[in-house]
Scaffold this active site. Structure first.
Site, PDB file in Angstrom:
ATOM      1  N   SER A  73      -3.792  -7.630   3.540  1.00 33.83           N
ATOM      2  CA  SER A  73      -2.826  -7.934   2.491  1.00 33.83           C
ATOM      3  C   SER A  73      -1.431  -7.788   3.059  1.00 33.83           C
ATOM      4  CB  SER A  73      -2.999  -6.979   1.309  1.00 33.83           C
ATOM      5  OG  SER A  73      -1.994  -7.204   0.338  1.00 33.83           O
ATOM      6  N   TYR A  87      -3.727   1.239  -2.349  1.00 35.50           N
ATOM      7  CA  TYR A  87      -4.165  -0.089  -1.923  1.00 35.50           C
ATOM      8  C   TYR A  87      -3.474  -0.485  -0.618  1.00 35.50           C
ATOM      9  CZ  TYR A  87      -4.860  -5.149  -1.988  1.00 35.50           C
ATOM     10  OH  TYR A  87      -5.179  -6.444  -1.650  1.00 35.50           O
ATOM     11  N   LYS A  91      -5.264  -1.391   2.969  1.00 36.72           N
ATOM     12  CA  LYS A  91      -5.103  -2.692   3.612  1.00 36.72           C
ATOM     13  C   LYS A  91      -4.388  -2.569   4.956  1.00 36.72           C
ATOM     14  CE  LYS A  91      -7.391  -5.276   0.842  1.00 36.72           C
ATOM     15  NZ  LYS A  91      -8.562  -6.014   1.319  1.00 36.72           N
TER      16      LYS A  91
END
Length: 127
Positions: A73, A87, A91
């Site tokens: 990401s 998150y 990532k």
């Protein structure tokens, strides 16, 4: 072909699109995230990738090489976004995993890559 271990099958079953969207969060400042929530986000977004690669690499070595693809990401790799620390950490970890796999296995013909999809804005310029 080798049979996938049950723990990988169970993790893969958790990654339907609706489940993955639920695993983007929790959203909020890091100090407000519970350790269990942190672990859940890393389990789905990073540990599952590790377990999948770990299961596939021996077969790739046996066949003389192969390629592993991951979804990273732009979050934390290009920009930090408020409320997305767990998150983003997971990532960013995907990039470390990709580099580690390449360092460990390039000599035997295994490569690893990650796509880093970006964000988007709606017609009003909101993300």
């Amino acid at each position: 072909m080798r049979r996938l271990p049950q723990h990988i099958i169970r993790l893969a079953a958790c990654t339907s699109p609706s489940t993955m969207l639920a695993r983007l969060g929790p959203f909020g400042p890091l100090a407000e995230i519970e350790p269990r929530q942190w672990s859940d986000v890393l389990a789905v977004n990073l540990t599952a990738a590790f377990l999948g690669a770990r299961a596939q690499i021996p077969a790739m070595i046996e066949q003389g090489g192969g390629a592993l693809g991951f979804t990273g990401s732009f979050v934390s790799n290009s920009v930090g976004l408020p409320g997305m620390g767990a998150y983003g950490a997971a990532k960013a970890g995907i990039m470390g995993l990709v580099r580690g796999i390449t360092a460990d296995y390039a000599a035997v013909g295994i490569r690893a890559n990650a796509l880093l999809p970006g964000g988007h804005s709606d017609r009003h310029g909101r993300r």
